[in-house]
Design a protein around this motif. Structure first.
Motif, PDB file in Angstrom:
ATOM      1  N   CYS A  96     -27.311  12.308  19.118  1.00 58.38           N
ATOM      2  CA  CYS A  96     -26.927  13.007  20.352  1.00 58.38           C
ATOM      3  C   CYS A  96     -28.132  13.211  21.268  1.00 58.38           C
ATOM      4  CB  CYS A  96     -26.299  14.356  20.004  1.00 58.38           C
ATOM      5  SG  CYS A  96     -25.791  15.310  21.443  1.00 58.38           S
ATOM      6  N   ASP A 138     -19.538  14.247  12.576  1.00 63.12           N
ATOM      7  CA  ASP A 138     -19.908  14.710  13.917  1.00 63.12           C
ATOM      8  C   ASP A 138     -21.202  15.511  13.882  1.00 63.12           C
ATOM      9  OD1 ASP A 138     -17.796  13.440  15.124  1.00 63.12           O
ATOM     10  OD2 ASP A 138     -16.710  15.272  15.661  1.00 63.12           O
ATOM     11  N   TYR A 188     -17.611  16.433  21.713  1.00 65.62           N
ATOM     12  CA  TYR A 188     -17.273  16.428  20.294  1.00 65.62           C
ATOM     13  C   TYR A 188     -17.641  17.726  19.576  1.00 65.62           C
ATOM     14  CZ  TYR A 188     -22.192  15.709  19.284  1.00 65.62           C
ATOM     15  OH  TYR A 188     -23.542  15.876  19.193  1.00 65.62           O
ATOM     16  N   ILE A 189     -18.362  18.610  20.239  1.00 62.33           N
ATOM     17  CA  ILE A 189     -18.723  19.892  19.632  1.00 62.33           C
ATOM     18  C   ILE A 189     -17.583  20.862  19.906  1.00 62.33           C
ATOM     19  CG2 ILE A 189     -20.373  21.799  19.649  1.00 62.33           C
ATOM     20  CD1 ILE A 189     -22.497  19.737  20.557  1.00 62.33           C
ATOM     21  N   THR A 233     -21.816  14.479  24.289  1.00 62.10           N
ATOM     22  CA  THR A 233     -20.695  13.564  24.079  1.00 62.10           C
ATOM     23  C   THR A 233     -20.968  12.562  22.959  1.00 62.10           C
ATOM     24  OG1 THR A 233     -21.510  12.040  25.771  1.00 62.10           O
ATOM     25  CG2 THR A 233     -19.913  13.721  26.482  1.00 62.10           C
ATOM     26  N   LYS A 234     -19.882  12.128  22.375  1.00 69.99           N
ATOM     27  CA  LYS A 234     -19.891  11.069  21.359  1.00 69.99           C
ATOM     28  C   LYS A 234     -18.774  10.124  21.763  1.00 69.99           C
ATOM     29  CE  LYS A 234     -19.067  10.415  16.400  1.00 69.99           C
ATOM     30  NZ  LYS A 234     -18.629  11.111  15.173  1.00 69.99           N
ATOM     31  N   ASP A 235     -19.083   8.854  21.915  1.00 68.98           N
ATOM     32  CA  ASP A 235     -18.108   7.871  22.390  1.00 68.98           C
ATOM     33  C   ASP A 235     -17.514   8.289  23.737  1.00 68.98           C
ATOM     34  OD1 ASP A 235     -18.516   6.374  20.032  1.00 68.98           O
ATOM     35  OD2 ASP A 235     -16.988   7.555  18.973  1.00 68.98           O
ATOM     36  N   TYR A 289     -24.054  13.119  13.577  1.00 74.14           N
ATOM     37  CA  TYR A 289     -24.309  12.497  14.879  1.00 74.14           C
ATOM     38  C   TYR A 289     -25.126  13.449  15.760  1.00 74.14           C
ATOM     39  CZ  TYR A 289     -23.677  10.688  19.554  1.00 74.14           C
ATOM     40  OH  TYR A 289     -23.912  10.237  20.818  1.00 74.14           O
ATOM     41  N   TYR A 290     -24.768  14.732  15.731  1.00 75.59           N
ATOM     42  CA  TYR A 290     -25.494  15.752  16.485  1.00 75.59           C
ATOM     43  C   TYR A 290     -26.976  15.727  16.113  1.00 75.59           C
ATOM     44  CZ  TYR A 290     -26.481  20.589  18.092  1.00 75.59           C
ATOM     45  OH  TYR A 290     -26.984  21.726  18.698  1.00 75.59           O
ATOM     46  N   PHE A 331     -18.241  21.835  14.319  1.00 83.93           N
ATOM     47  CA  PHE A 331     -17.929  20.413  14.427  1.00 83.93           C
ATOM     48  C   PHE A 331     -16.654  20.107  13.652  1.00 83.93           C
ATOM     49  CE2 PHE A 331     -22.458  21.075  14.619  1.00 83.93           C
ATOM     50  CZ  PHE A 331     -22.823  20.363  15.746  1.00 83.93           C
ATOM     51  N   LYS A 332     -15.938  19.086  14.099  1.00 82.33           N
ATOM     52  CA  LYS A 332     -14.698  18.674  13.437  1.00 82.33           C
ATOM     53  C   LYS A 332     -14.958  18.297  11.983  1.00 82.33           C
ATOM     54  CE  LYS A 332     -13.212  14.583  14.083  1.00 82.33           C
ATOM     55  NZ  LYS A 332     -12.836  13.317  14.648  1.00 82.33           N
ATOM     56  N   ASP A 333     -16.083  17.613  11.758  1.00 81.20           N
ATOM     57  CA  ASP A 333     -16.380  17.142  10.400  1.00 81.20           C
ATOM     58  C   ASP A 333     -17.877  16.916  10.250  1.00 81.20           C
ATOM     59  OD1 ASP A 333     -16.861  14.658  11.724  1.00 81.20           O
ATOM     60  OD2 ASP A 333     -14.803  14.024  11.331  1.00 81.20           O
TER      61      ASP A 333
END
Length: 110
Positions: A82, A74, A43-44, A37-39, A77-78, A69-71
């Motif tokens: 993460c 993300d 998110y993956i 998770t992110k926030d 962040y992974y 990933f969306k972008d």
């Protein structure tokens, strides 16, 4: 579809000779898209992994993993923030004999 809305695809190859260690790695990948998770939200977009076929072209890489990933933010962040991926990385670093990662945006997406 504009390039900004086309997901980032990440491909990782691992050299993990032990089938037991490969299965353990898959146990990290199976729930990844749902549990990382992110926030506070997953998110993956997708995560897939499996053993490679025994073929001379594989150059010793025994496992392939693909995440979307969306972008790029993300994906970064992974890599860096993460906790779920940190656990996966800790395990894989203890068993792999080589790894390679590339990522790209699909220019063929319409």
């Amino acid at each position: 579809m504009s390039s900004a809305s086309t997901p980032i695809t990440r491909v990782v190859l691992f050299k993990i000779p032990s089938s037991t260690d490969q299965e353990k790695l898959f146990s990290y990948y199976r729930p990844l898209a749902a549990t990382a998770t992110k926030d506070g939200k997953p998110y993956i977009l997708s995560a897939r992994a499996g053993p490679t076929y025994d073929d001379q072209r594989r150059q010793g890489y025994t496992v392939a993993a693909v995440t979307e990933f969306k972008d790029e933010a993300d994906m970064k962040y992974y890599d860096d923030g993460c906790e779920t991926h940190a656990e996966l990385k800790k395990f894989v670093k203890s068993v792999h004999e080589g790894a390679m990662m590339v990522y790209f945006r699909d220019v063929l997406a319409a």
